[in-house]
Design a protein around this motif. Sequence first.
Motif, PDB file in Angstrom:
ATOM      1  N   VAL A 158       0.051   6.287   1.859  1.00 52.97           N
ATOM      2  CA  VAL A 158      -0.251   6.140   3.291  1.00 52.97           C
ATOM      3  C   VAL A 158      -1.740   5.917   3.492  1.00 52.97           C
ATOM      4  O   VAL A 158      -2.165   5.052   4.263  1.00 52.97           O
ATOM      5  CB  VAL A 158       0.218   7.378   4.074  1.00 52.97           C
ATOM      6  CG1 VAL A 158      -0.287   7.339   5.489  1.00 52.97           C
ATOM      7  CG2 VAL A 158       1.711   7.453   4.076  1.00 52.97           C
ATOM      8  N   PHE A 159      -2.553   6.675   2.760  1.00 54.99           N
ATOM      9  CA  PHE A 159      -3.988   6.522   2.906  1.00 54.99           C
ATOM     10  C   PHE A 159      -4.440   5.140   2.464  1.00 54.99           C
ATOM     11  O   PHE A 159      -5.299   4.507   3.091  1.00 54.99           O
ATOM     12  CB  PHE A 159      -4.704   7.602   2.094  1.00 54.99           C
ATOM     13  CG  PHE A 159      -6.174   7.595   2.287  1.00 54.99           C
ATOM     14  CD1 PHE A 159      -7.021   7.171   1.281  1.00 54.99           C
ATOM     15  CD2 PHE A 159      -6.725   7.993   3.478  1.00 54.99           C
ATOM     16  CE1 PHE A 159      -8.372   7.156   1.454  1.00 54.99           C
ATOM     17  CE2 PHE A 159      -8.087   7.978   3.664  1.00 54.99           C
ATOM     18  CZ  PHE A 159      -8.910   7.555   2.653  1.00 54.99           C
ATOM     19  N   GLY A 160      -3.848   4.649   1.358  1.00 55.62           N
ATOM     20  CA  GLY A 160      -4.192   3.306   0.916  1.00 55.62           C
ATOM     21  C   GLY A 160      -3.771   2.250   1.907  1.00 55.62           C
ATOM     22  O   GLY A 160      -4.478   1.275   2.136  1.00 55.62           O
ATOM     23  N   LEU A 161      -2.605   2.464   2.554  1.00 53.60           N
ATOM     24  CA  LEU A 161      -2.130   1.501   3.540  1.00 53.60           C
ATOM     25  C   LEU A 161      -3.063   1.443   4.726  1.00 53.60           C
ATOM     26  O   LEU A 161      -3.329   0.380   5.276  1.00 53.60           O
ATOM     27  CB  LEU A 161      -0.726   1.897   3.977  1.00 53.60           C
ATOM     28  CG  LEU A 161      -0.079   1.100   5.088  1.00 53.60           C
ATOM     29  CD1 LEU A 161       0.138  -0.307   4.627  1.00 53.60           C
ATOM     30  CD2 LEU A 161       1.235   1.713   5.469  1.00 53.60           C
ATOM     31  N   LEU A 162      -3.600   2.589   5.132  1.00 50.38           N
ATOM     32  CA  LEU A 162      -4.393   2.615   6.352  1.00 50.38           C
ATOM     33  C   LEU A 162      -5.806   2.124   6.141  1.00 50.38           C
ATOM     34  O   LEU A 162      -6.457   1.702   7.079  1.00 50.38           O
ATOM     35  CB  LEU A 162      -4.432   4.035   6.904  1.00 50.38           C
ATOM     36  CG  LEU A 162      -3.113   4.561   7.440  1.00 50.38           C
ATOM     37  CD1 LEU A 162      -3.266   6.014   7.785  1.00 50.38           C
ATOM     38  CD2 LEU A 162      -2.709   3.784   8.660  1.00 50.38           C
ATOM     39  N   THR A 163      -6.328   2.194   4.913  1.00 53.48           N
ATOM     40  CA  THR A 163      -7.752   1.926   4.756  1.00 53.48           C
ATOM     41  C   THR A 163      -8.077   0.651   4.005  1.00 53.48           C
ATOM     42  O   THR A 163      -9.233   0.273   3.949  1.00 53.48           O
ATOM     43  CB  THR A 163      -8.432   3.078   4.020  1.00 53.48           C
ATOM     44  OG1 THR A 163      -7.821   3.189   2.733  1.00 53.48           O
ATOM     45  CG2 THR A 163      -8.255   4.360   4.754  1.00 53.48           C
ATOM     46  N   LYS A 164      -7.096  -0.008   3.437  1.00 53.17           N
ATOM     47  CA  LYS A 164      -7.417  -1.173   2.622  1.00 53.17           C
ATOM     48  C   LYS A 164      -7.453  -2.439   3.458  1.00 53.17           C
ATOM     49  O   LYS A 164      -6.727  -2.559   4.455  1.00 53.17           O
ATOM     50  CB  LYS A 164      -6.378  -1.340   1.509  1.00 53.17           C
ATOM     51  CG  LYS A 164      -6.518  -0.333   0.425  1.00 53.17           C
ATOM     52  CD  LYS A 164      -7.835  -0.520  -0.255  1.00 53.17           C
ATOM     53  CE  LYS A 164      -8.049   0.483  -1.334  1.00 53.17           C
ATOM     54  NZ  LYS A 164      -9.351   0.324  -1.969  1.00 53.17           N
ATOM     55  N   LYS A 165      -8.293  -3.395   3.008  1.00 54.70           N
ATOM     56  CA  LYS A 165      -8.350  -4.662   3.716  1.00 54.70           C
ATOM     57  C   LYS A 165      -7.690  -5.786   2.943  1.00 54.70           C
ATOM     58  O   LYS A 165      -7.360  -6.822   3.505  1.00 54.70           O
ATOM     59  CB  LYS A 165      -9.816  -5.041   3.961  1.00 54.70           C
ATOM     60  CG  LYS A 165     -10.443  -4.248   5.047  1.00 54.70           C
ATOM     61  CD  LYS A 165     -11.691  -4.948   5.507  1.00 54.70           C
ATOM     62  CE  LYS A 165     -12.321  -4.216   6.662  1.00 54.70           C
ATOM     63  NZ  LYS A 165     -12.291  -2.760   6.492  1.00 54.70           N
ATOM     64  N   ASN A 166      -7.525  -5.610   1.628  1.00 56.49           N
ATOM     65  CA  ASN A 166      -6.912  -6.646   0.823  1.00 56.49           C
ATOM     66  C   ASN A 166      -5.405  -6.602   1.021  1.00 56.49           C
ATOM     67  O   ASN A 166      -4.800  -5.547   0.911  1.00 56.49           O
ATOM     68  CB  ASN A 166      -7.245  -6.377  -0.646  1.00 56.49           C
ATOM     69  CG  ASN A 166      -7.116  -7.607  -1.486  1.00 56.49           C
ATOM     70  OD1 ASN A 166      -6.552  -8.589  -1.056  1.00 56.49           O
ATOM     71  ND2 ASN A 166      -7.642  -7.541  -2.692  1.00 56.49           N
ATOM     72  N   LEU A 167      -4.792  -7.756   1.309  1.00 56.61           N
ATOM     73  CA  LEU A 167      -3.361  -7.771   1.628  1.00 56.61           C
ATOM     74  C   LEU A 167      -2.516  -7.313   0.449  1.00 56.61           C
ATOM     75  O   LEU A 167      -1.491  -6.652   0.624  1.00 56.61           O
ATOM     76  CB  LEU A 167      -2.927  -9.176   2.032  1.00 56.61           C
ATOM     77  CG  LEU A 167      -3.137  -9.534   3.486  1.00 56.61           C
ATOM     78  CD1 LEU A 167      -2.739 -10.972   3.713  1.00 56.61           C
ATOM     79  CD2 LEU A 167      -2.330  -8.633   4.371  1.00 56.61           C
ATOM     80  N   ILE A 168      -2.944  -7.668  -0.762  1.00 53.92           N
ATOM     81  CA  ILE A 168      -2.164  -7.279  -1.930  1.00 53.92           C
ATOM     82  C   ILE A 168      -2.203  -5.766  -2.112  1.00 53.92           C
ATOM     83  O   ILE A 168      -1.198  -5.131  -2.450  1.00 53.92           O
ATOM     84  CB  ILE A 168      -2.695  -8.007  -3.180  1.00 53.92           C
ATOM     85  CG1 ILE A 168      -2.346  -9.478  -3.079  1.00 53.92           C
ATOM     86  CG2 ILE A 168      -2.118  -7.418  -4.430  1.00 53.92           C
ATOM     87  CD1 ILE A 168      -2.758 -10.268  -4.263  1.00 53.92           C
ATOM     88  N   LEU A 169      -3.368  -5.148  -1.841  1.00 50.82           N
ATOM     89  CA  LEU A 169      -3.458  -3.703  -1.991  1.00 50.82           C
ATOM     90  C   LEU A 169      -2.676  -2.986  -0.905  1.00 50.82           C
ATOM     91  O   LEU A 169      -2.151  -1.886  -1.129  1.00 50.82           O
ATOM     92  CB  LEU A 169      -4.918  -3.265  -1.988  1.00 50.82           C
ATOM     93  CG  LEU A 169      -5.678  -3.753  -3.215  1.00 50.82           C
ATOM     94  CD1 LEU A 169      -7.123  -3.347  -3.157  1.00 50.82           C
ATOM     95  CD2 LEU A 169      -5.043  -3.230  -4.469  1.00 50.82           C
ATOM     96  N   ILE A 170      -2.552  -3.610   0.272  1.00 56.26           N
ATOM     97  CA  ILE A 170      -1.733  -3.004   1.318  1.00 56.26           C
ATOM     98  C   ILE A 170      -0.263  -3.016   0.904  1.00 56.26           C
ATOM     99  O   ILE A 170       0.457  -2.012   1.031  1.00 56.26           O
ATOM    100  CB  ILE A 170      -1.941  -3.754   2.651  1.00 56.26           C
ATOM    101  CG1 ILE A 170      -3.345  -3.493   3.176  1.00 56.26           C
ATOM    102  CG2 ILE A 170      -0.923  -3.368   3.665  1.00 56.26           C
ATOM    103  CD1 ILE A 170      -3.665  -4.230   4.437  1.00 56.26           C
ATOM    104  N   LEU A 171       0.178  -4.151   0.374  1.00 57.99           N
ATOM    105  CA  LEU A 171       1.571  -4.228  -0.095  1.00 57.99           C
ATOM    106  C   LEU A 171       1.810  -3.272  -1.257  1.00 57.99           C
ATOM    107  O   LEU A 171       2.877  -2.655  -1.384  1.00 57.99           O
ATOM    108  CB  LEU A 171       1.875  -5.660  -0.514  1.00 57.99           C
ATOM    109  CG  LEU A 171       3.332  -6.049  -0.670  1.00 57.99           C
ATOM    110  CD1 LEU A 171       4.095  -5.723   0.573  1.00 57.99           C
ATOM    111  CD2 LEU A 171       3.420  -7.522  -0.974  1.00 57.99           C
TER     112      LEU A 171
END
Lengths: 168, 103
Positions: free
Chosen positions: B20-33
């Motif tokens: 959840v933390f990675g989803l909320l703070t990342k800007k790279n689309l691949i890292l969000i996925l």
Amino acid sequence: MTILFYSSAVLSIIATFLAITRHHPIHALLYVILSLISLSVMMFSIGAFLAAALEVIVYAGAIMVLFVFVVLIINPLTHEDVKCHFNFKKLILPVFMMLILTGEFVFALFLQQPTKIVSEFVDVKSVSQELFSTYAIGVELSSMILLAGLVGAFHLARRSKKKEGEIS
Amino acid sequence: MILSLHQGLAVTMIIFLIGVFGLLTKKNLILILLSIEIMLNAAGVAFVLVGAHLGKADGQVMFIFILAVAAAEVAVGLALILRCFKEFKSINISEPILRRLRS
């Protein structure tokens, strides 16, 4: 078996935490693959053999490899967001909601008495018997969803030939 | 030391929250996925743990279904990322891209 459980659980937590702090996507993907494999070791140690094997084969072996291929195609070597400047004002609300979620988890977890984690090993045969008799409709539905994903991904990633007056 | 269900579920909870933390703070689309995949996997492992506690096969069956759904979703998501990269030449979510998507 307990030392195997604890060590692989700690390893997977550390690997996941390292994964989301990397800037390069390939480093993050490799750490996530490590985390998935150590979670699979954790599931092996409690006797969930089919789930652990499927996690290595399907999740770490197909889905993450697909990620790696896409990253290699896109090739994000630019260090645009190297300095990952956290905008703290924008992070207040998400972190607050996450803290509420954490509190709910902790509350729900520590409300009951501690219970043993393995009552008996669930072997592959009983899982597959359950899967194809009770949950047979789920198998059909998941085949439909995989077909939908296949068609959708194929259509989205297709190179569109633009001609005069053609709608892509 | 007794190996309790709470400790296993706490492990999956921590991994879910990291996702959840990675989803909320990342800007790279691949890292969000990727963060979404971390969350899905944590939920699946929680199912397997409860299934092992109850001694029934339903936990692993649910895990198989979660795996199938995650695979289909990753395929479509990565195809969308490829289209986004072809269009904007970058996969970092930034203000100009969001503005262009909105219009």
